[in-house]
Scaffold this motif. Structure first.
Motif, mmCIF file in Angstrom:
data_model
loop_
_atom_site.group_PDB
_atom_site.id
_atom_site.type_symbol
_atom_site.label_atom_id
_atom_site.label_comp_id
_atom_site.label_asym_id
_atom_site.label_seq_id
_atom_site.Cartn_x
_atom_site.Cartn_y
_atom_site.Cartn_z
ATOM 1 N N LEU A 208 -16.620 1.192 -7.949
ATOM 2 C CA LEU A 208 -15.968 1.481 -9.233
ATOM 3 C C LEU A 208 -16.084 2.962 -9.568
ATOM 4 O O LEU A 208 -17.142 3.568 -9.442
ATOM 5 C CB LEU A 208 -16.632 0.677 -10.346
ATOM 6 N N TYR B 92 -11.043 1.413 -8.586
ATOM 7 C CA TYR B 92 -12.023 1.456 -7.516
ATOM 8 C C TYR B 92 -11.561 2.442 -6.446
ATOM 9 O O TYR B 92 -10.381 2.638 -6.221
ATOM 10 C CB TYR B 92 -12.193 0.083 -6.858
ATOM 11 N N GLN C 146 -12.177 3.176 -2.268
ATOM 12 C CA GLN C 146 -12.732 2.617 -1.045
ATOM 13 C C GLN C 146 -12.641 3.649 0.063
ATOM 14 O O GLN C 146 -11.546 4.061 0.467
ATOM 15 C CB GLN C 146 -11.999 1.336 -0.627
ATOM 16 N N PHE D 93 -7.788 1.654 -5.694
ATOM 17 C CA PHE D 93 -7.256 0.378 -6.174
ATOM 18 C C PHE D 93 -7.383 0.298 -7.687
ATOM 19 O O PHE D 93 -8.388 0.732 -8.249
ATOM 20 C CB PHE D 93 -8.072 -0.803 -5.620
ATOM 21 N N ILE E 232 -11.275 -10.794 -11.201
ATOM 22 C CA ILE E 232 -10.351 -9.678 -11.310
ATOM 23 C C ILE E 232 -9.342 -9.734 -10.178
ATOM 24 O O ILE E 232 -9.602 -10.328 -9.137
ATOM 25 C CB ILE E 232 -11.075 -8.317 -11.357
ATOM 26 N N PHE E 233 -8.173 -9.149 -10.414
ATOM 27 C CA PHE E 233 -7.084 -9.146 -9.449
ATOM 28 C C PHE E 233 -6.838 -7.714 -8.999
ATOM 29 O O PHE E 233 -6.646 -6.825 -9.826
ATOM 30 C CB PHE E 233 -5.801 -9.705 -10.082
ATOM 31 N N PHE E 234 -6.826 -7.523 -7.703
ATOM 32 C CA PHE E 234 -6.633 -6.190 -7.147
ATOM 33 C C PHE E 234 -5.183 -5.961 -6.742
ATOM 34 O O PHE E 234 -4.538 -6.853 -6.188
ATOM 35 C CB PHE E 234 -7.501 -6.016 -5.896
ATOM 36 N N GLY E 235 -4.697 -4.736 -6.977
ATOM 37 C CA GLY E 235 -3.442 -4.311 -6.391
ATOM 38 C C GLY E 235 -3.664 -3.938 -4.937
ATOM 39 O O GLY E 235 -4.789 -3.985 -4.436
ATOM 40 N N ASP E 236 -2.582 -3.546 -4.248
ATOM 41 C CA ASP E 236 -2.700 -3.221 -2.828
ATOM 42 C C ASP E 236 -3.252 -1.826 -2.574
ATOM 43 O O ASP E 236 -3.631 -1.512 -1.450
ATOM 44 C CB ASP E 236 -1.346 -3.352 -2.137
ATOM 45 N N HIS F 272 -9.812 -1.842 -14.039
ATOM 46 C CA HIS F 272 -10.810 -1.210 -13.174
ATOM 47 C C HIS F 272 -10.080 -0.285 -12.211
ATOM 48 O O HIS F 272 -9.043 -0.653 -11.663
ATOM 49 C CB HIS F 272 -11.533 -2.247 -12.314
ATOM 50 N N LEU G 13 0.839 -1.177 0.000
ATOM 51 C CA LEU G 13 0.000 0.000 0.000
ATOM 52 C C LEU G 13 0.881 1.236 0.000
ATOM 53 O O LEU G 13 1.741 1.401 0.847
ATOM 54 C CB LEU G 13 -0.895 0.002 1.245
ATOM 55 N N GLY H 22 -14.253 2.108 6.080
ATOM 56 C CA GLY H 22 -15.397 1.377 6.615
ATOM 57 C C GLY H 22 -16.413 0.925 5.577
ATOM 58 O O GLY H 22 -17.477 0.431 5.941
ATOM 59 N N ARG H 23 -16.085 1.068 4.313
ATOM 60 C CA ARG H 23 -17.029 0.692 3.256
ATOM 61 C C ARG H 23 -16.362 -0.225 2.237
ATOM 62 O O ARG H 23 -15.140 -0.373 2.213
ATOM 63 C CB ARG H 23 -17.562 1.944 2.559
ATOM 64 N N GLY H 24 -17.176 -0.839 1.384
ATOM 65 C CA GLY H 24 -16.638 -1.645 0.314
ATOM 66 C C GLY H 24 -16.182 -0.770 -0.843
ATOM 67 O O GLY H 24 -16.578 0.389 -0.949
ATOM 68 N N PRO H 25 -15.316 -1.298 -1.709
ATOM 69 C CA PRO H 25 -14.864 -0.525 -2.872
ATOM 70 C C PRO H 25 -16.021 -0.205 -3.820
ATOM 71 O O PRO H 25 -16.994 -0.958 -3.898
ATOM 72 C CB PRO H 25 -13.860 -1.471 -3.548
#
Lengths: 110, 114
Positions: A45, A35, A37, A88, A98-102, A33, A8, A40-43
Motif C-alpha cells: 500500500l 498499491y 507492486q 494498482f 477489496i477489488f483490484f483493477g488490472d 487503495h 493492464l 517479483g514481490r507482493g503489492p
C-alpha cells in the motif's frame, strides 16, 4: 466487474517528469487503495484515500478521489527510476474484501 | 512491524495433482486472503477468512479449497492442477476492518503446472 478499465496499461516516461494514473470504478466504495507492486514481490500500500477525502498526499505522491464520477487518480511528481513498478487501485465492498483493477505498468527511464 | 511468509516460493506440479500452498502472518490480524495473479492482470480473490475456522468464497473459488487452522495461518489447496497453468498466488492479511484498511501481502508462490 467492479472496474471500467480491465487491461493492464503501460506508461513510459523520463526521469524527472510528472505522471498521473487514473482509475474508474463501477460501484460505491468507502475507500480507494493505491498499491505498488515491484517485480517479483507482493503489492504494498502506498496511499489509502477515504470517501470523505478529495485529495491525499504522501511525499511525491498525490491521490485524488471523485465519488460523483467514481474515479480516482494517482500522481507522481518528478518521477525517479525507482518509481518503476505496477500500480494498482482497489476499492472495498464494505464487507472485508477489496477489488483490484488490472494495474498500470510504469517505467521511468534515466 | 510484521511479516507474511508464504511457502513454497516456487511450486511445480503435474496435471491433476493436488497442491497445497501455505501462508503465515505475525501481525495478529483477523482477516486473511488468498489472491491469484495472472500475467498482466490484477489480483482476483479466491478465498478469505475473517477469523479462525472461518472461510468465505471469493470470485475464483472453484477448483480451490482453503483452511484457516489458526489465526496466524491460512492454507490454499489447488484441488486438481490444470495443465499449462501458470500464476502467482498471493496471501494477504488485514485488521478486522478488512477492505477499509491496509492489506499486507506476502511475496507470493509461483505455480507452474507441467
Amino acid at each position: 466487474s467492479q472496474w471500467g478499465e480491465e487491461n493492464l496499461q503501460a506508461l513510459s516516461i523520463q526521469e524527472g517528469e510528472d505522471v498521473t494514473m487514473n482509475c474508474s470504478y463501477k460501484t460505491y466504495t468507502t475507500v480507494v487503495h493505491w498499491y505498488r507492486q515491484d517485480s517479483g514481490r507482493g503489492p504494498a500500500l502506498i496511499i489509502l484515500i477515504r470517501s470523505n477525502e478529495r485529495e491525499k498526499r504522501s511525499g511525491r505522491l498525490r491521490a485524488t478521489l471523485d465519488t460523483s464520477s467514481q474515479s480516482s487518480s494517482l500522481s507522481i511528481t518528478a518521477a525517479q527510476c525507482e518509481d518503476t513498478a505496477v500500480y494498482f487501485c482497489a476499492t472495498d465492498d464494505n464487507n472485508n474484501r477489496i477489488f483490484f483493477g488490472d494495474g498500470t505498468q510504469l517505467v521511468v527511464k534515466p | 512491524g510484521g511479516i507474511i511468509t508464504q511457502t513454497p516460493k516456487f511450486l511445480i506440479g503435474q496435471e491433476g495433482q493436488k497442491l497445497t500452498l501455505k501462508c503465515q502472518q505475525n501481525f495478529n490480524h483477523d482477516t486473511m486472503y488468498w489472491y491469484r495473479q495472472d500475467s498482466g492482470k490484477g489480483l482476483r480473490l479466491i478465498y478469505y477468512s475473517i477469523t479462525e475456522n472461518d472461510l468465505q468464497k471469493g470470485d475464483l473459488s472453484e477448483g480451490y479449497d482453503a483452511s484457516r487452522e489458526k489465526k496466524s495461518s491460512f492454507s490454499l489447496t489447488v484441488t486438481s492442477a490444470q495443465k499449462n497453468e501458470m500464476a502467482v498466488f498471493l496471501c494477504a492479511s488485514s485488521s478486522d476492518r478488512g477492505g477499509q484498511d491496509t492489506q499486507y501481502f506476502g511475496p507470493g508462490t509461483r505455480l507452474l503446472v507441467l
